[in-house]
Design a protein around this motif. Structure first.
Motif, mmCIF file in Angstrom:
data_model
loop_
_atom_site.group_PDB
_atom_site.id
_atom_site.type_symbol
_atom_site.label_atom_id
_atom_site.label_comp_id
_atom_site.label_asym_id
_atom_site.label_seq_id
_atom_site.Cartn_x
_atom_site.Cartn_y
_atom_site.Cartn_z
ATOM 1 N N UNK A 91 20.822 29.703 22.133
ATOM 2 C CA UNK A 91 20.588 30.978 22.814
ATOM 3 C C UNK A 91 21.049 32.094 21.888
ATOM 4 N N UNK A 92 20.165 33.057 21.602
ATOM 5 C CA UNK A 92 20.469 34.152 20.685
ATOM 6 C C UNK A 92 20.425 35.476 21.441
ATOM 7 N N UNK A 93 21.448 36.291 21.233
ATOM 8 C CA UNK A 93 21.487 37.639 21.791
ATOM 9 C C UNK A 93 21.701 38.613 20.641
ATOM 10 N N UNK A 94 20.731 39.506 20.413
ATOM 11 C CA UNK A 94 20.860 40.521 19.377
ATOM 12 C C UNK A 94 21.597 41.725 19.951
ATOM 13 N N UNK A 95 22.419 42.359 19.117
ATOM 14 C CA UNK A 95 23.284 43.453 19.557
ATOM 15 C C UNK A 95 23.122 44.662 18.650
ATOM 16 N N UNK A 96 23.126 45.834 19.240
ATOM 17 C CA UNK A 96 23.182 47.076 18.473
ATOM 18 C C UNK A 96 24.477 47.774 18.832
ATOM 19 N N UNK A 97 25.274 48.071 17.808
ATOM 20 C CA UNK A 97 26.582 48.694 18.031
ATOM 21 C C UNK A 97 26.412 50.134 18.509
ATOM 22 N N UNK A 98 27.190 50.504 19.498
ATOM 23 C CA UNK A 98 27.190 51.891 19.972
ATOM 24 C C UNK A 98 28.575 52.537 19.869
ATOM 25 N N UNK A 99 29.618 51.704 19.741
ATOM 26 C CA UNK A 99 30.973 52.233 19.678
ATOM 27 C C UNK A 99 31.887 51.124 19.207
ATOM 28 N N UNK A 100 32.989 51.460 18.566
ATOM 29 C CA UNK A 100 33.945 50.423 18.217
ATOM 30 C C UNK A 100 34.644 50.689 16.904
ATOM 31 N N UNK A 101 35.325 49.687 16.421
ATOM 32 C CA UNK A 101 36.057 49.736 15.167
ATOM 33 C C UNK A 101 35.590 48.580 14.306
ATOM 34 N N UNK A 102 35.252 48.864 13.066
ATOM 35 C CA UNK A 102 34.826 47.850 12.122
ATOM 36 C C UNK A 102 35.749 47.927 10.926
ATOM 37 N N UNK A 103 36.239 46.774 10.484
ATOM 38 C CA UNK A 103 37.109 46.730 9.318
ATOM 39 C C UNK A 103 36.372 47.233 8.089
ATOM 40 N N UNK A 104 37.107 47.825 7.176
ATOM 41 C CA UNK A 104 36.523 48.343 5.930
ATOM 42 C C UNK A 104 35.930 47.197 5.116
ATOM 43 N N UNK A 105 34.792 47.473 4.487
ATOM 44 C CA UNK A 105 34.172 46.470 3.629
ATOM 45 C C UNK A 105 35.010 46.293 2.378
ATOM 46 N N UNK A 106 35.027 45.063 1.860
ATOM 47 C CA UNK A 106 35.814 44.758 0.657
ATOM 48 C C UNK A 106 34.979 44.920 -0.570
#
Length: 106
Positions: A91-106
């Motif tokens: 079962x696959x659920x695709x998501x589009x971010x609308x708010x939150x915190x994402x760690x910095x890319x390395x």
């Protein structure tokens, strides 16, 4: 928050033997993801508590182009082809971010 594109995938595995083989396939695939995919921000495989034959993937990409780049990788294509032999359901659920915190890319 317009950046970020994700999905949650729930895999139900056929039996314990299939689960062990699937876990090995995941480990091999993750090596390629870590090495070759700067746009893949998070790629985590979970085992739900009390569901030993289920794996839940949480995947977060910088954007849809990063997801497309992930899907085009040889290690991802190999995973997608090989996984079917171990599965009872997916079962696959695709998501589009609308708010939150994402760690910095390395």
């Amino acid at each position: 928050m317009t950046d970020g594109y994700g999905l949650v995938v729930r895999f139900t595995l056929r039996d314990e033997e299939a689960a062990a083989a699937f876990d090995q396939l995941c480990a091999t695939t993750l090596d390629g993801i870590k090495r070759d995919e700067p746009g893949t921000l998070t790629y985590v495989v979970h085992v739900p508590v009390d569901e030993p034959l289920v794996r839940v993937f949480y995947e977060l990409y910088a954007d849809q182009a990063a997801f497309a780049a992930h899907e085009a990788q040889p290690h991802t294509k190999y995973f997608l082809n090989e996984r079917e032999q171990y599965l009872a359901a997916v079962e696959v659920t695709f998501l589009e971010a609308i708010n939150g915190k994402v760690a910095a890319q390395q």
